[in-house]
Motif scaffolding. Sequence first.
Motif, PDB file in Angstrom:
ATOM      1  N   LYS A 190       0.853  -1.189   0.000  1.00 43.25           N
ATOM      2  CA  LYS A 190       0.000   0.000   0.000  1.00 43.25           C
ATOM      3  C   LYS A 190       0.886   1.236   0.000  1.00 43.25           C
ATOM      4  O   LYS A 190       1.797   1.352   0.826  1.00 43.25           O
ATOM      5  CB  LYS A 190      -0.918   0.016   1.224  1.00 43.25           C
ATOM      6  CG  LYS A 190      -1.967  -1.072   1.173  1.00 43.25           C
ATOM      7  CD  LYS A 190      -2.892  -1.019   2.368  1.00 43.25           C
ATOM      8  CE  LYS A 190      -3.913  -2.146   2.269  1.00 43.25           C
ATOM      9  NZ  LYS A 190      -4.850  -2.143   3.377  1.00 43.25           N
ATOM     10  N   LEU A 191       0.620   2.134  -0.948  1.00 42.03           N
ATOM     11  CA  LEU A 191       1.376   3.380  -1.053  1.00 42.03           C
ATOM     12  C   LEU A 191       0.421   4.556  -1.021  1.00 42.03           C
ATOM     13  O   LEU A 191      -0.718   4.458  -1.490  1.00 42.03           O
ATOM     14  CB  LEU A 191       2.170   3.417  -2.365  1.00 42.03           C
ATOM     15  CG  LEU A 191       3.262   2.370  -2.573  1.00 42.03           C
ATOM     16  CD1 LEU A 191       3.840   2.478  -3.978  1.00 42.03           C
ATOM     17  CD2 LEU A 191       4.355   2.515  -1.532  1.00 42.03           C
ATOM     18  N   LYS A 192       0.896   5.665  -0.498  1.00 38.82           N
ATOM     19  CA  LYS A 192       0.133   6.909  -0.503  1.00 38.82           C
ATOM     20  C   LYS A 192       0.799   7.814  -1.528  1.00 38.82           C
ATOM     21  O   LYS A 192       1.987   8.114  -1.415  1.00 38.82           O
ATOM     22  CB  LYS A 192       0.142   7.554   0.875  1.00 38.82           C
ATOM     23  CG  LYS A 192      -0.798   8.725   1.000  1.00 38.82           C
ATOM     24  CD  LYS A 192      -0.924   9.099   2.482  1.00 38.82           C
ATOM     25  CE  LYS A 192      -2.202   9.833   2.780  1.00 38.82           C
ATOM     26  NZ  LYS A 192      -3.403   9.051   2.672  1.00 38.82           N
ATOM     27  N   GLY A 229       3.703  11.871  -7.356  1.00 39.01           N
ATOM     28  CA  GLY A 229       3.083  10.612  -7.775  1.00 39.01           C
ATOM     29  C   GLY A 229       3.502   9.463  -6.875  1.00 39.01           C
ATOM     30  O   GLY A 229       3.797   9.649  -5.698  1.00 39.01           O
ATOM     31  N   LEU A 230       3.550   8.265  -7.443  1.00 44.00           N
ATOM     32  CA  LEU A 230       3.891   7.079  -6.671  1.00 44.00           C
ATOM     33  C   LEU A 230       5.396   6.860  -6.596  1.00 44.00           C
ATOM     34  O   LEU A 230       5.868   6.051  -5.801  1.00 44.00           O
ATOM     35  CB  LEU A 230       3.207   5.844  -7.259  1.00 44.00           C
ATOM     36  CG  LEU A 230       1.681   5.863  -7.151  1.00 44.00           C
ATOM     37  CD1 LEU A 230       1.067   4.716  -7.952  1.00 44.00           C
ATOM     38  CD2 LEU A 230       1.247   5.798  -5.697  1.00 44.00           C
ATOM     39  N   GLY A 231       6.152   7.535  -7.449  1.00 47.45           N
ATOM     40  CA  GLY A 231       7.610   7.484  -7.351  1.00 47.45           C
ATOM     41  C   GLY A 231       8.275   6.311  -8.033  1.00 47.45           C
ATOM     42  O   GLY A 231       9.343   5.879  -7.613  1.00 47.45           O
ATOM     43  N   LYS A 262      12.174   6.028  -7.869  1.00 40.26           N
ATOM     44  CA  LYS A 262      12.690   7.351  -7.501  1.00 40.26           C
ATOM     45  C   LYS A 262      12.900   7.360  -5.988  1.00 40.26           C
ATOM     46  O   LYS A 262      11.951   7.160  -5.228  1.00 40.26           O
ATOM     47  CB  LYS A 262      11.715   8.439  -7.946  1.00 40.26           C
ATOM     48  CG  LYS A 262      11.534   8.445  -9.449  1.00 40.26           C
ATOM     49  CD  LYS A 262      10.421   9.358  -9.888  1.00 40.26           C
ATOM     50  CE  LYS A 262      10.204   9.195 -11.389  1.00 40.26           C
ATOM     51  NZ  LYS A 262       8.971   9.795 -11.843  1.00 40.26           N
ATOM     52  N   GLU A 263      14.136   7.567  -5.562  1.00 42.30           N
ATOM     53  CA  GLU A 263      14.496   7.440  -4.142  1.00 42.30           C
ATOM     54  C   GLU A 263      13.633   8.280  -3.217  1.00 42.30           C
ATOM     55  O   GLU A 263      13.286   7.853  -2.123  1.00 42.30           O
ATOM     56  CB  GLU A 263      15.971   7.810  -3.944  1.00 42.30           C
ATOM     57  CG  GLU A 263      16.927   6.805  -4.536  1.00 42.30           C
ATOM     58  CD  GLU A 263      18.376   7.193  -4.328  1.00 42.30           C
ATOM     59  OE1 GLU A 263      18.653   8.018  -3.441  1.00 42.30           O
ATOM     60  OE2 GLU A 263      19.220   6.667  -5.059  1.00 42.30           O
ATOM     61  N   ASP A 264      13.278   9.489  -3.648  1.00 44.41           N
ATOM     62  CA  ASP A 264      12.520  10.386  -2.775  1.00 44.41           C
ATOM     63  C   ASP A 264      11.013  10.301  -3.009  1.00 44.41           C
ATOM     64  O   ASP A 264      10.247  11.063  -2.440  1.00 44.41           O
ATOM     65  CB  ASP A 264      13.005  11.831  -2.936  1.00 44.41           C
ATOM     66  CG  ASP A 264      12.884  12.330  -4.377  1.00 44.41           C
ATOM     67  OD1 ASP A 264      12.703  11.492  -5.286  1.00 44.41           O
ATOM     68  OD2 ASP A 264      12.981  13.545  -4.596  1.00 44.41           O
ATOM     69  N   GLY A 265      10.577   9.339  -3.848  1.00 49.12           N
ATOM     70  CA  GLY A 265       9.155   9.160  -4.115  1.00 49.12           C
ATOM     71  C   GLY A 265       8.520   8.217  -3.107  1.00 49.12           C
ATOM     72  O   GLY A 265       9.197   7.635  -2.249  1.00 49.12           O
ATOM     73  N   ALA A 266       7.215   8.051  -3.201  1.00 51.22           N
ATOM     74  CA  ALA A 266       6.468   7.203  -2.257  1.00 51.22           C
ATOM     75  C   ALA A 266       7.022   5.779  -2.215  1.00 51.22           C
ATOM     76  O   ALA A 266       7.231   5.215  -1.140  1.00 51.22           O
ATOM     77  CB  ALA A 266       4.984   7.199  -2.629  1.00 51.22           C
ATOM     78  N   ALA A 267       7.282   5.170  -3.386  1.00 50.55           N
ATOM     79  CA  ALA A 267       7.787   3.792  -3.423  1.00 50.55           C
ATOM     80  C   ALA A 267       9.203   3.697  -2.862  1.00 50.55           C
ATOM     81  O   ALA A 267       9.527   2.753  -2.134  1.00 50.55           O
ATOM     82  CB  ALA A 267       7.753   3.257  -4.854  1.00 50.55           C
TER      83      ALA A 267
END
Length: 146
Positions: free
Chosen positions: A15-17, A22-24, A48-53
Amino acid sequence: MNGSLRSSSDVVDIKLKRGSAGLGFNIVGGVDQQYVINDNGVYVSKIKEDGAAGLDGRLHEGDKILAINGAKLEDLTHQVIVDLFRAAGEDVELRVLKKFPNHVNGPTGSQPEPKSSVSPLEILVALAGVAAICAFIYMRVPRKHF
């Protein structure tokens, strides 16, 4: 590669927010853009390191996304899959098949070729040795002049 050949323990729900970016992660695949030969699946191509994933840490490059918010990602074009991701809302649940440990990004038909245990220099030295032996034998054999 077909995910049905793998154990169900390799399938996880994540589950990601959705964040401001975006989701990264980026995806590849679909019926019109196969990433793995004979597999229309959707794969994570970049995190993407700084993204949600990236901040969550459970999704990795090479993982196969089986479903988003319960919608299976089978036999769909890449654009339809992208549209599903964009319309998924703020809270997104992914069903993911974890990548094989030896998985390499790219089609399975492009596996790296095994390296030879003999270097070109070793081949050259061996050929030079054979040439030297042949020259020695040629010089030692008596010749008859006519």
